[in-house]
Design an enzyme around this catalytic site. Structure first.
Site, PDB file in Angstrom:
ATOM      1  N   GLU A   1      52.430  51.155 -69.955  1.00 42.96           N
ATOM      2  CA  GLU A   1      51.836  50.234 -70.932  1.00 42.96           C
ATOM      3  C   GLU A   1      50.329  50.453 -70.888  1.00 42.96           C
ATOM      4  OE1 GLU A   1      53.457  48.624 -73.020  1.00 42.96           O
ATOM      5  OE2 GLU A   1      55.445  48.239 -72.185  1.00 42.96           O
TER       6      GLU A   1
ATOM      7  N   CYS B   1      45.190  44.199 -74.003  1.00 39.61           N
ATOM      8  CA  CYS B   1      45.628  45.469 -74.600  1.00 39.61           C
ATOM      9  C   CYS B   1      46.011  45.257 -76.058  1.00 39.61           C
ATOM     10  CB  CYS B   1      46.789  46.063 -73.811  1.00 39.61           C
ATOM     11  SG  CYS B   1      48.161  44.925 -73.550  1.00 39.61           S
TER      12      CYS B   1
END
Length: 509
Positions: A261, A295
């Site tokens: 990720e 993110c």
């Protein structure tokens, strides 16, 4: 944050560092946890030595043999207890997240709520680890697939979500029959220690091996040990694209599995039919929430030229109302960046924007004076740019929002959105059904997350979370993301008195 609150979480001990369950070791060099909210020292944490790491892996290897034999619903019961304990400690753990990382207290509470939610999801999942029954081409044969535990799961987490991302991996990995080795960010070690103490107590109270949950602390070197360890079949790593490429290379060299990720460069497309009030709310929260250190933070706003000036004016007005300061004070919209290195990255990005031809319409600065003594507070920025600028193409972990104009139909905006290396989160603000359906089609967003009339930031645990391209391709949390934490096996059973071969092959003696 008071000493009483820190004691509640058990993090004022001098013996903080490597952990096997609730057995703690502190022989390595120390790192300091410093709060970006005020620059004050919170506690020291010992980094993991190589010998301590090897002891952790040895204990995890033993623990996995017992844990995988525990029925999945009973493994779910342990995760249920974890969720209940998090409910009890939510106010104080949320406060620690806010204090050590710098996000607002409400966001800290929200992060702990994500932990609770994934525990609830995993408890239900513990009774649904199903495979498929498959019709065989041979008579009197049965085929099916099933899933088995991998063994040890390595978890490498970033500073921006210091507890939630661990829980996304830990809750699923545990109900799937795996044990854990967690390497948290060296910037937020106390949040990890608090979580390890919580789960360590639960393991002890249930007379389970301590090696089911383990903590190793330190900088990149410790992460490399995890990535390079043949005893760890799966490494789940969250962080920058540069870090992810290193982890992926090391894990691939030993033919292990990685769940990545990584970076995002997320955009909201704003079409002429958009609800502008919703658009401004989504864009502002996406850009300045967690000081732009998610993110999924909104980096780019791609606006149709017919409404561009209106959107720009509304954004500038909204930014003028933002308050910046102590994240534990609920009146503030934005807290600090994680450290002074992040501030330097922010300042360098502002310089590059103007050097590359951009125009800054909401000026940024590093804040100083009373309340800003840590040197980590900055003012959020809005800049008018073209998508091809080098600084726009990269991810800057800071509250910088790029305004990009598009003309023509929505396919032009989609092309701009997709024209970056990252592919995590995306959104469109539109009340035009044809535009939204195109955005969600195979000709639309190339991101792992594509939203309609909500922003890019945040995600529900019920859906699989992750992205494509340089975001790494991993999926965590909901849907069928649990399958990555298990090994798949196909089984064929012959219940006849003969042995027919596949594809009708004859091989008689």
């Amino acid at each position: 944050m008071t000493n009483t609150e820190l004691k509640t979480l058990g993090i004022l001990s001098e013996n903080l560092g490597t952990s096997i369950g609730n057995s703690w070791f502190a022989t390595g060099p120390h790192i300091a946890s410093i709060s970006p909210t005020n620059g004050k020292h919170i506690a020291n944490v010992a980094t993991t030595t190589r010998k301590e790491y090897e002891n952790v892996i040895a204990e995890a290897e033993q623990a996995k043999l017992l844990w995988r034999d525990v029925p999945a619903p009973k493994r779910g019961e342990i995760v249920r207890q974890l969720g209940d304990k998090l409910r009890e400690l939510k106010p104080v753990l949320g406060k620690l997240v806010s204090y050590e990382m710098g996000k607002s207290y409400q966001e800290g509470l929200g992060e702990v709520q994500e932990m609770i939610d994934i525990c609830d999801f995993a408890v239900g999942l513990s009774r649904q680890l199903y495979g498929n029954t498959i019709h065989s081409e041979r008579p009197n044969h049965r085929m099916y697939d099933q899933y088995h535990p991998l063994g040890i799961v390595g978890i490498i987490t970033a500073f921006n979500f210091p507890v939630a991302v661990w829980s996304w991996n830990a809750a699923l990995a545990l109900v799937c029959g795996n044990v854990l080795v967690w390497k948290p960010s060296e910037k937020t070690p106390l949040c990890a220690i608090a979580c390890q103490k919580i789960i360590g107590d639960i393991l002890k109270n249930n007379n389970l091996p301590e090696g089911i949950s383990n903590l190793v602390t330190g900088a990149a070197e410790v992460g490399r040990w995890v990535a390079d360890d043949i005893h760890i079949p799966l490494v789940s790593a969250t962080g920058s694209t540069a870090m992810g490429k290193q982890v992926a290379t090391v894990v691939a060299q030993r033919l292990g599995k990685s769940l990545l990720e990584l970076g995002g460069n997320n955009a909201i497309i704003v079409t002429p039919s958009a609800d502008l009030k919703m658009t401004i709310i989504g864009a502002v929260f996406g850009a300045v929430g967690t000081a732009g250190q998610r993110c999924t933070s909104t980096r780019r706003l791609i606006v149709h030229d017919s409404i561009y000036d209106t959107v720009k004016k509304s954004l500038i007005d909204a930014y003028s109302q933002l308050t910046i300061g102590d994240p534990l004070d609920s009146k503030n919209h934005m807290g600090p960046l994680i450290d002074t290195q992040a501030v330097r990255n922010y300042s360098e990005a502002l310089q590059k924007i103007t050097e590359q031809g951009g125009k800054i319409c909401v000026q940024g600065e590093v804040l100083s004076g009373k309340g800003y003594e840590s040197g980590c507070y900055v003012r959020p920025v809005i800049a008018e740019v073209d998508n091809h600028y080098a600084i726009v193409q990269q991810e800057t972990f800071a509250p910088i929002l790029y305004l990009i104009k598009y003309s023509g139909d929505v396919s032009n905006a989609i092309a701009i959105q997709n024209d970056v290396k990252q592919g995590l989160s995306s959104a469109i603000m539109s009340n035009n059904l044809r535009e939204t359906e195109l955005f969600l089609s195979h000709n639309g967003s190339d991101c792992g997350i594509a939203n309609v009339n909500i922003g890019t930031s945040g995600a529900e645990i019920g859906g699989a979370f992750g992205g494509e391209k340089e975001t790494g391709g991993g999926r965590e949390s909901g849907s069928d993301a649990w399958k990555v934490y298990m090994r798949r096996q196909t089984n064929t059973i012959n219940y006849s008195s003969s042995l027919p071969l596949a594809q009708g092959i004859k091989f008689n003696f």
